[in-house]
Write an enzyme that holds these catalytic residues in place. Structure first.
Site, PDB file in Angstrom:
ATOM      1  N   LYS A  18       0.836  -1.211   0.000  1.00 21.52           N
ATOM      2  CA  LYS A  18       0.000   0.000   0.000  1.00 21.52           C
ATOM      3  C   LYS A  18       0.873   1.265   0.000  1.00 21.52           C
ATOM      4  O   LYS A  18       0.676   2.158  -0.812  1.00 21.52           O
ATOM      5  CB  LYS A  18      -0.934   0.013   1.228  1.00 21.52           C
ATOM      6  CG  LYS A  18      -1.863  -1.200   1.299  1.00 21.52           C
ATOM      7  CD  LYS A  18      -2.805  -1.131   2.490  1.00 21.52           C
ATOM      8  CE  LYS A  18      -2.119  -1.129   3.837  1.00 21.52           C
ATOM      9  NZ  LYS A  18      -1.424  -2.393   4.169  1.00 21.52           N
TER      10      LYS A  18
ATOM     11  N   ARG B  37      -9.896   0.142   8.183  1.00 19.66           N
ATOM     12  CA  ARG B  37      -9.459  -1.251   8.300  1.00 19.66           C
ATOM     13  C   ARG B  37     -10.312  -2.056   9.273  1.00 19.66           C
ATOM     14  O   ARG B  37      -9.904  -3.149   9.692  1.00 19.66           O
ATOM     15  CB  ARG B  37      -7.974  -1.362   8.579  1.00 19.66           C
ATOM     16  CG  ARG B  37      -7.486  -0.951   9.895  1.00 19.66           C
ATOM     17  CD  ARG B  37      -6.039  -1.432  10.057  1.00 19.66           C
ATOM     18  NE  ARG B  37      -5.103  -0.486   9.523  1.00 19.66           N
ATOM     19  CZ  ARG B  37      -3.835  -0.763   9.248  1.00 19.66           C
ATOM     20  NH1 ARG B  37      -3.368  -1.959   9.425  1.00 19.66           N
ATOM     21  NH2 ARG B  37      -3.037   0.153   8.817  1.00 19.66           N
TER      22      ARG B  37
ATOM     23  N   ARG C 190      12.217  -4.843   4.711  1.00 21.26           N
ATOM     24  CA  ARG C 190      11.688  -3.474   4.577  1.00 21.26           C
ATOM     25  C   ARG C 190      12.556  -2.468   5.338  1.00 21.26           C
ATOM     26  O   ARG C 190      12.968  -2.698   6.463  1.00 21.26           O
ATOM     27  CB  ARG C 190      10.255  -3.390   5.101  1.00 21.26           C
ATOM     28  CG  ARG C 190       9.775  -1.921   5.114  1.00 21.26           C
ATOM     29  CD  ARG C 190       8.306  -1.757   5.135  1.00 21.26           C
ATOM     30  NE  ARG C 190       7.669  -2.324   6.294  1.00 21.26           N
ATOM     31  CZ  ARG C 190       6.358  -2.284   6.484  1.00 21.26           C
ATOM     32  NH1 ARG C 190       5.570  -1.727   5.586  1.00 21.26           N
ATOM     33  NH2 ARG C 190       5.841  -2.827   7.554  1.00 21.26           N
TER      34      ARG C 190
ATOM     35  N   ARG D 285      11.152  -0.774  10.917  1.00 22.26           N
ATOM     36  CA  ARG D 285       9.988  -0.487  11.776  1.00 22.26           C
ATOM     37  C   ARG D 285       9.931  -1.473  12.930  1.00 22.26           C
ATOM     38  O   ARG D 285      10.139  -2.672  12.732  1.00 22.26           O
ATOM     39  CB  ARG D 285       8.698  -0.582  10.944  1.00 22.26           C
ATOM     40  CG  ARG D 285       8.237   0.776  10.464  1.00 22.26           C
ATOM     41  CD  ARG D 285       7.088   0.712   9.507  1.00 22.26           C
ATOM     42  NE  ARG D 285       5.946  -0.069   9.965  1.00 22.26           N
ATOM     43  CZ  ARG D 285       4.805  -0.157   9.300  1.00 22.26           C
ATOM     44  NH1 ARG D 285       4.651   0.481   8.162  1.00 22.26           N
ATOM     45  NH2 ARG D 285       3.811  -0.892   9.759  1.00 22.26           N
TER      46      ARG D 285
HETATM   47  P1  AP5 Z   1       4.760  -1.507   1.962  1.00 22.50           P
HETATM   48  O1  AP5 Z   1       4.448  -0.709   0.740  1.00 22.50           O
HETATM   49  O2  AP5 Z   1       5.440  -0.833   3.087  1.00 22.50           O
HETATM   50  O3  AP5 Z   1       3.463  -2.282   2.456  1.00 22.50           O
HETATM   51  P2  AP5 Z   1       2.170  -1.735   3.226  1.00 22.50           P
HETATM   52  O4  AP5 Z   1       1.000  -2.417   2.595  1.00 22.50           O
HETATM   53  O5  AP5 Z   1       2.164  -0.250   3.264  1.00 22.50           O
HETATM   54  O6  AP5 Z   1       2.454  -2.391   4.643  1.00 22.50           O
HETATM   55  P3  AP5 Z   1       2.336  -1.781   6.114  1.00 22.50           P
HETATM   56  O7  AP5 Z   1       3.063  -2.739   7.021  1.00 22.50           O
HETATM   57  O8  AP5 Z   1       2.756  -0.362   6.149  1.00 22.50           O
HETATM   58  O9  AP5 Z   1       0.837  -1.911   6.343  1.00 22.50           O
HETATM   59  P4  AP5 Z   1       0.100  -1.927   7.681  1.00 22.50           P
HETATM   60  O10 AP5 Z   1      -1.269  -1.796   7.181  1.00 22.50           O
HETATM   61  O11 AP5 Z   1       0.341  -3.092   8.547  1.00 22.50           O
HETATM   62  O12 AP5 Z   1       0.806  -0.754   8.500  1.00 22.50           O
HETATM   63  P5  AP5 Z   1       0.344   0.735   8.791  1.00 22.50           P
HETATM   64  O13 AP5 Z   1       1.537   1.592   8.762  1.00 22.50           O
HETATM   65  O14 AP5 Z   1      -0.825   1.081   7.982  1.00 22.50           O
HETATM   66  O15 AP5 Z   1       5.637  -2.770   1.453  1.00 22.50           O
HETATM   67  C1  AP5 Z   1       6.185  -3.708   2.371  1.00 22.50           C
HETATM   68  C2  AP5 Z   1       7.580  -4.131   1.882  1.00 22.50           C
HETATM   69  O16 AP5 Z   1       7.463  -4.855   0.670  1.00 22.50           O
HETATM   70  C3  AP5 Z   1       8.512  -2.956   1.583  1.00 22.50           C
HETATM   71  O17 AP5 Z   1       9.822  -3.311   1.923  1.00 22.50           O
HETATM   72  C4  AP5 Z   1       8.388  -2.774   0.059  1.00 22.50           C
HETATM   73  O18 AP5 Z   1       9.560  -2.216  -0.518  1.00 22.50           O
HETATM   74  C5  AP5 Z   1       8.159  -4.212  -0.400  1.00 22.50           C
HETATM   75  N1  AP5 Z   1       7.302  -4.306  -1.563  1.00 22.50           N
HETATM   76  C6  AP5 Z   1       6.177  -3.571  -1.846  1.00 22.50           C
HETATM   77  N2  AP5 Z   1       5.632  -3.955  -2.999  1.00 22.50           N
HETATM   78  C7  AP5 Z   1       6.405  -4.999  -3.471  1.00 22.50           C
HETATM   79  C8  AP5 Z   1       6.352  -5.816  -4.625  1.00 22.50           C
HETATM   80  N3  AP5 Z   1       5.364  -5.684  -5.550  1.00 22.50           N
HETATM   81  N4  AP5 Z   1       7.300  -6.793  -4.778  1.00 22.50           N
HETATM   82  C9  AP5 Z   1       8.291  -6.956  -3.849  1.00 22.50           C
HETATM   83  N5  AP5 Z   1       8.395  -6.170  -2.724  1.00 22.50           N
HETATM   84  C10 AP5 Z   1       7.460  -5.217  -2.553  1.00 22.50           C
HETATM   85  O19 AP5 Z   1      -0.151   0.590  10.302  1.00 22.50           O
HETATM   86  C11 AP5 Z   1       0.751   0.345  11.364  1.00 22.50           C
HETATM   87  C12 AP5 Z   1      -0.006   0.214  12.668  1.00 22.50           C
HETATM   88  O20 AP5 Z   1      -0.715   1.444  12.954  1.00 22.50           O
HETATM   89  C13 AP5 Z   1      -1.118  -0.858  12.698  1.00 22.50           C
HETATM   90  O21 AP5 Z   1      -0.597  -2.126  13.014  1.00 22.50           O
HETATM   91  C14 AP5 Z   1      -2.037  -0.297  13.801  1.00 22.50           C
HETATM   92  O22 AP5 Z   1      -1.508  -0.528  15.083  1.00 22.50           O
HETATM   93  C15 AP5 Z   1      -1.985   1.202  13.539  1.00 22.50           C
HETATM   94  N6  AP5 Z   1      -3.043   1.638  12.603  1.00 22.50           N
HETATM   95  C16 AP5 Z   1      -2.844   2.218  11.373  1.00 22.50           C
HETATM   96  N7  AP5 Z   1      -4.010   2.477  10.772  1.00 22.50           N
HETATM   97  C17 AP5 Z   1      -4.982   2.051  11.614  1.00 22.50           C
HETATM   98  C18 AP5 Z   1      -6.406   2.023  11.530  1.00 22.50           C
HETATM   99  N8  AP5 Z   1      -7.062   2.488  10.473  1.00 22.50           N
HETATM  100  N9  AP5 Z   1      -7.083   1.495  12.593  1.00 22.50           N
HETATM  101  C19 AP5 Z   1      -6.444   1.028  13.686  1.00 22.50           C
HETATM  102  N10 AP5 Z   1      -5.093   1.016  13.812  1.00 22.50           N
HETATM  103  C20 AP5 Z   1      -4.366   1.519  12.791  1.00 22.50           C
HETATM  104 ZN    ZN Z   2       2.330   1.152   4.845  1.00 21.99          ZN
END
Ligand code: AP5
Ligand code: ZN
Length: 214
Positions: free
Chosen positions: A13, A88, A123, A156
């Site tokens: 994402k 989410r 990552r 992270r």
């Molecule tokens: P990346 O692009 O970073 O993936 P992502 O989908 O953004 O993954 P996140 O871990 O950021 O998602 P998340 O939803 O768990 O975390 P968030 O920050 O939202 O890609 C991942 C890796 O793969 C990278 O190294 C990239 O280079 C590589 N990659 C990407 N595409 C690729 C491809 N096609 N091929 C190969 N490699 C690839 O949330 C964090 C925390 O915040 C949550 O756990 C929760 O505690 C809190 N939080 C956030 N939003 C909410 C909400 N709405 N409600 C409640 N809690 C929330």
């Molecule tokens: Zn992310």
């Protein structure tokens, strides 16, 4: 253009958000980045969120809904926005509907759990901007450094394998039901639901996105 990005942790994402933001000139609203900024700044919200995030759990719907409502009301969101990591849960999606916030596209990245666990180990992120890299699949120009600022990249705290597995479990329980939710919304109105094979190379996914978003 208003877009929701849907997909498991590590589905890509944040990576594709960078592409969409640059191509369409709409701001990325990443609730994860907003929370990490609050943690870094040591605000009361950040102190509350840190424990929950490091444990791989979700922060409360109430807190997140408040954050997003405030953010989408800002001037730069008038021309559109890209929601990354929100909604989410079903209550978060209901809150959007209740507040009259509709979207043009819901974009889902489909990636199996075993691919995700492999990805997360490599990552690296730039904390200042939220830019995302991978040591093998999407490396920075200079190892360990952000392409734009040259700042150090970091791992992270929630990318430890056991925490990733916990986050995947929560995704399947609480977030995956949004796939059916938005498929239904799309069938009833003006929202388009698009699914992409997120196991393809980063550039391939971006090219398919550009084709479908227009
Ligand atoms: P990346 O692009 O970073 O993936 P992502 O989908 O953004 O993954 P996140 O871990 O950021 O998602 P998340 O939803 O768990 O975390 P968030 O920050 O939202 O890609 C991942 C890796 O793969 C990278 O190294 C990239 O280079 C590589 N990659 C990407 N595409 C690729 C491809 N096609 N091929 C190969 N490699 C690839 O949330 C964090 C925390 O915040 C949550 O756990 C929760 O505690 C809190 N939080 C956030 N939003 C909410 C909400 N709405 N409600 C409640 N809690 C929330
Ligand atoms: Zn992310």
């Amino acid at each position: 253009m208003r877009i929701i990005l849907l997909g498991a942790p590590g589905a890509g994402k944040g990576t594709q958000a960078q592409f969409i933001m640059n191509k369409y000139g709409i701001p990325q609203i990443s609730t994860g980045d907003m929370l990490r900024a609050a943690v870094k700044a040591g605000t009361p919200l950040g102190l509350e969120a840190k424990k929950v995030m490091d444990a791989g759990q979700l922060v409360s719907d109430e807190l997140i809904i408040g954050l997003v409502k405030e953010r989408v009301a800002q001037d730069d969101c008038e021309k559109g926005f890209l929601l990354d990591g929100f909604p989410r849960t079903i209550p978060q999606a209901d809150a959007m509907a209740e507040n009259g916030i509709d979207v043009d596209f819901v974009v889902e990245f489909d990636v199996p759990d075993d691919v995700i666990v492999d990805r997360m180990g490599g990552r690296r992120v730039h904390p200042g901007s939220g830019r995302v890299y991978h040591t093998v699949y999407n490396p920075p120009k200079v190892e360990g450094k952000d392409d734009v600022t040259g700042d150090d990249l970091v791992i992270r705290p929630d990318d430890e394998e056991s925490t990733v597995r916990k986050r995947l479990g929560i995704y399947h329980d609480q977030t995956a039901p949004l796939i059916a939710y938005y498929t239904k919304v799309a069938a009833a109105g003006n929202t388009q639901y698009l699914t992409f094979d997120g196991t393809q190379a980063v550039e391939t996914v971006s090219a398919e996105l550009a084709e479908k978003l227009g």
